[in-house]
Design a protein around this motif. Structure first.
Motif, PDB file in Angstrom:
ATOM      1  N   ALA A  11       0.835  -1.198   0.000  1.00  0.00           N
ATOM      2  CA  ALA A  11       0.000   0.000   0.000  1.00  0.00           C
ATOM      3  C   ALA A  11       0.870   1.249   0.000  1.00  0.00           C
ATOM      4  O   ALA A  11       2.019   1.223   0.438  1.00  0.00           O
ATOM      5  CB  ALA A  11      -0.932   0.014   1.214  1.00  0.00           C
TER       6      ALA A  11
ATOM      7  N   HIS B   3      -3.870   0.618  -2.669  1.00  0.00           N
ATOM      8  CA  HIS B   3      -3.689  -0.686  -2.038  1.00  0.00           C
ATOM      9  C   HIS B   3      -3.548  -1.763  -3.096  1.00  0.00           C
ATOM     10  O   HIS B   3      -4.241  -1.729  -4.125  1.00  0.00           O
ATOM     11  CB  HIS B   3      -4.877  -1.020  -1.134  1.00  0.00           C
TER      12      HIS B   3
ATOM     13  N   ASP C  16      -4.120  -5.343  -4.831  1.00  0.00           N
ATOM     14  CA  ASP C  16      -5.331  -6.157  -4.919  1.00  0.00           C
ATOM     15  C   ASP C  16      -5.369  -7.239  -3.855  1.00  0.00           C
ATOM     16  O   ASP C  16      -6.435  -7.598  -3.357  1.00  0.00           O
ATOM     17  CB  ASP C  16      -5.435  -6.788  -6.310  1.00  0.00           C
TER      18      ASP C  16
ATOM     19  N   LYS D 129      -6.678  -5.396  -0.710  1.00  0.00           N
ATOM     20  CA  LYS D 129      -7.754  -4.411  -0.837  1.00  0.00           C
ATOM     21  C   LYS D 129      -9.002  -4.912  -0.105  1.00  0.00           C
ATOM     22  O   LYS D 129      -9.400  -6.069  -0.247  1.00  0.00           O
ATOM     23  CB  LYS D 129      -8.044  -4.179  -2.317  1.00  0.00           C
TER      24      LYS D 129
END
Length: 112
Positions: free
Chosen positions: A46, A56, A58, A61
């Motif tokens: 991030a 962020h 994936d 997230k």
């Protein structure tokens, strides 16, 4: 040369939460979190910029949230719904990272 100090790691059961902190030795525009497990490349997690924008990966997230305190030259990583595969050493650095500024990191261990 900017330096970073991470803290807040620990051991937590799967589904639990942790909050990591990182303080830089100076103000830089983009700061981020990374993580690394043995035998793998360091992974970007991030980013938080001085203007308030965030990003962020994936893989985190919806579970991890980065925040920043410009006055304290600090960033934080709130980690929720932790999974065993989140186990790693977590580092902070600039984005892109300063090559010679990697700190000790903080170990996060998630057990089932």
């Amino acid at each position: 040369q900017v330096q970073f100090v991470e803290s807040g790691g620990g051991m937590v059961q799967s589904g639990g939460s942790l909050r990591l902190s990182c303080t830089a030795s100076g103000s830089i525009y983009a700061m981020g979190w990374y993580r690394q497990t043995p035998g793998k490349q360091r992974e970007f997690i991030a980013e938080a910029n001085r203007d308030g924008t965030t990003k962020h990966a994936d893989s985190v997230k919806g579970r991890f949230t980065i925040s920043r305190d410009n006055a304290r030259w600090s960033i934080y990583l709130q980690m929720e719904a932790l999974k065993v595969e989140d186990t790693a050493v977590y580092f902070c650095n600039g984005v892109p990272p300063y090559t010679d500024s990697w700190g000790q990191g903080t170990q996060v261990t998630v057990f089932s």
